[in-house]
Design a protein around this motif. Structure first.
Motif, PDB file in Angstrom:
ATOM      1  N   ARG B  35       0.839  -1.211   0.000  1.00 35.63           N
ATOM      2  CA  ARG B  35       0.000   0.000   0.000  1.00 35.63           C
ATOM      3  C   ARG B  35       0.867   1.253   0.000  1.00 35.63           C
ATOM      4  O   ARG B  35       0.645   2.176  -0.770  1.00 35.63           O
ATOM      5  CB  ARG B  35      -0.904   0.034   1.220  1.00 35.63           C
ATOM      6  CG  ARG B  35      -2.110  -0.838   1.063  1.00 35.63           C
ATOM      7  CD  ARG B  35      -3.206  -0.406   2.024  1.00 35.63           C
ATOM      8  NE  ARG B  35      -4.209  -1.461   2.064  1.00 35.63           N
ATOM      9  CZ  ARG B  35      -4.390  -2.274   3.099  1.00 35.63           C
ATOM     10  NH1 ARG B  35      -3.665  -2.135   4.187  1.00 35.63           N
ATOM     11  NH2 ARG B  35      -5.299  -3.206   3.050  1.00 35.63           N
ATOM     12  N   LEU B  38       2.525   1.695  -3.297  1.00 30.98           N
ATOM     13  CA  LEU B  38       1.622   2.222  -4.329  1.00 30.98           C
ATOM     14  C   LEU B  38       1.506   3.740  -4.213  1.00 30.98           C
ATOM     15  O   LEU B  38       1.540   4.465  -5.198  1.00 30.98           O
ATOM     16  CB  LEU B  38       0.235   1.596  -4.185  1.00 30.98           C
ATOM     17  CG  LEU B  38       0.081   0.190  -4.756  1.00 30.98           C
ATOM     18  CD1 LEU B  38      -1.203  -0.446  -4.246  1.00 30.98           C
ATOM     19  CD2 LEU B  38       0.096   0.216  -6.279  1.00 30.98           C
ATOM     20  N   ARG B  39       1.377   4.205  -2.968  1.00 27.46           N
ATOM     21  CA  ARG B  39       1.256   5.633  -2.739  1.00 27.46           C
ATOM     22  C   ARG B  39       2.503   6.364  -3.226  1.00 27.46           C
ATOM     23  O   ARG B  39       2.429   7.423  -3.831  1.00 27.46           O
ATOM     24  CB  ARG B  39       1.051   5.877  -1.237  1.00 27.46           C
ATOM     25  CG  ARG B  39      -0.003   6.884  -0.990  1.00 27.46           C
ATOM     26  CD  ARG B  39      -0.236   7.301   0.429  1.00 27.46           C
ATOM     27  NE  ARG B  39      -0.410   6.306   1.467  1.00 27.46           N
ATOM     28  CZ  ARG B  39      -1.391   6.362   2.372  1.00 27.46           C
ATOM     29  NH1 ARG B  39      -2.300   7.307   2.300  1.00 27.46           N
ATOM     30  NH2 ARG B  39      -1.451   5.505   3.347  1.00 27.46           N
ATOM     31  N   ASP B  48      -3.152   5.049 -11.761  1.00 23.95           N
ATOM     32  CA  ASP B  48      -3.155   4.003 -10.739  1.00 23.95           C
ATOM     33  C   ASP B  48      -2.672   2.672 -11.323  1.00 23.95           C
ATOM     34  O   ASP B  48      -1.973   1.910 -10.664  1.00 23.95           O
ATOM     35  CB  ASP B  48      -4.569   3.823 -10.162  1.00 23.95           C
ATOM     36  CG  ASP B  48      -4.986   5.022  -9.305  1.00 23.95           C
ATOM     37  OD1 ASP B  48      -4.101   5.790  -8.882  1.00 23.95           O
ATOM     38  OD2 ASP B  48      -6.196   5.185  -9.075  1.00 23.95           O
ATOM     39  N   GLN B  52       0.432   0.289 -10.089  1.00 31.42           N
ATOM     40  CA  GLN B  52       0.348  -1.155  -9.806  1.00 31.42           C
ATOM     41  C   GLN B  52       1.475  -1.898 -10.523  1.00 31.42           C
ATOM     42  O   GLN B  52       2.114  -2.786  -9.954  1.00 31.42           O
ATOM     43  CB  GLN B  52      -1.013  -1.711 -10.267  1.00 31.42           C
ATOM     44  CG  GLN B  52      -2.216  -1.192  -9.493  1.00 31.42           C
ATOM     45  CD  GLN B  52      -2.512  -1.973  -8.206  1.00 31.42           C
ATOM     46  OE1 GLN B  52      -1.999  -3.056  -7.987  1.00 31.42           O
ATOM     47  NE2 GLN B  52      -3.335  -1.386  -7.348  1.00 31.42           N
TER      48      GLN B  52
END
Ligand SMILES: [Zn+2]
Lengths: 82, 216
Positions: B35, B38-39, B48, B52
């Motif tokens: 997480r 990803l940020r 996005d 990924q």
């Protein structure tokens, strides 16, 4: 001990919170904060903002298909390696 | 390797588990860090989906490279450095510029040293003025979600480098040493970027409270 003006204190808040000031500067900063309500509140505001940032929920998670692909790549790697 | 509780075992335990092909250990690591990764990736690439893919490619590089990990930095730092390098290459391919400043900054936000926030003489500022209403966490769920929205908007308005540093430090909880190593920047530079970013977010929250006013 250094005497600080408000404008200097404002710029040093993060350095102060990082505990990266030398001793005379830290003492001067603390003395200023003890008698200047405005700078004291700004410090509180910084701490509150840092607290809220640390509690932000994460919006996005690793997609299921990506996670599956990674786990199978990990398995393959070790089948090859063994 | 322990899966529950969110706390990972020490690096040498994790690394040994990864090297012997312990899939549960790898899954635990994926779930603990993806997480945040990803940020971070999202600051370098435009979508996005790209983020990924960047995180996927970084983890693949970790899987291939774990035997060569020498422990000179923490495992977390090493993994995040791989992520940043992967994300940068991807950002370059997307022709995405990494700007030093943005429209928001030119509007005079960060390092605004004004004293608009001071209370009236002798009147102690209320919970809206010193943000104590936010601390440690807002009790009012409507306020909490409103403030989260304001903070998300404030973060989005930051120049990339400031956003990356404040995300790593304050959102993900990395230490300053970790951030310097991950991003290859000096401690002084890290502090300047962090301070500007926090100053900007603080000013945005203050502006928000001024707009909504003190509730009756
Ligand atoms: Zn002051």
């Amino acid at each position: 001990m250094k005497r600080f003006r408000c404008a200097e204190v404002v710029e040093l808040v993060t350095v102060y919170l990082e505990d990266a000031l030398d001793e005379p500067a830290r003492l001067g900063m603390e003395q200023h904060l003890a008698c200047c309500g405005e700078c004291g509140h700004r410090l509180d505001q910084f701490r509150a903002v840092i607290g809220v940032l640390g509690a932000l929920p994460s919006e996005e998670d690793l997609r299921g298909d990506v996670r599956d692909r990674l786990l199978s790549a990990f398995r393959d790697r070790h089948r090859r390696g063994a | 390797m322990a899966l529950a509780g969110g706390t990972l075992p020490p690096d040498d335990v994790v690394v040994a588990a990864l090297r012997t092909g312990d899939e549960a250990a790898f899954a635990a690591l994926l779930d603990a860090w993806s997480r945040g990764m990803l940020r971070l990736a999202r600051a370098y690439v435009s979508t996005d989906d790209s983020a990924q893919e960047v995180v996927q490619d970084a983890w693949l590089a970790v899987v291939e490279g774990i035997d060569g990990f020498e422990g000179r930095s923490s495992l977390k730092t090493w993994v995040h450095r791989i992520l940043v390098n992967t994300a940068k290459k991807r950002g370059v391919r997307e022709n995405r510029a990494i700007p030093w400043s943005s429209a928001f900054e030119r509007q005079g936000g960060p390092s605004d040293g004004s004293s608009r926030f001071s209370g009236e003489d002798g009147v102690p500022p209320g919970p809206w003025k010193d943000f104590s209403v936010l601390w440690p966490t807002p009790e009012d769920e409507a306020l909490a979600s409103e403030v989260r929205g304001q903070i998300a908007a404030a973060l989005a308005g930051l120049p990339d480098r400031q956003r990356i540093v404040i995300t790593l430090r304050d959102v993900e909880g990395c230490t300053s040493e970790e951030v310097c190593e991950i991003l290859d920047i000096s401690a002084a530079n890290q502090r300047v970027l962090l301070h500007r970013a926090r100053t900007w977010v603080r000013a945005r929250i203050e502006a928000y409270f001024e707009t909504v006013g003190r509730p009756a």
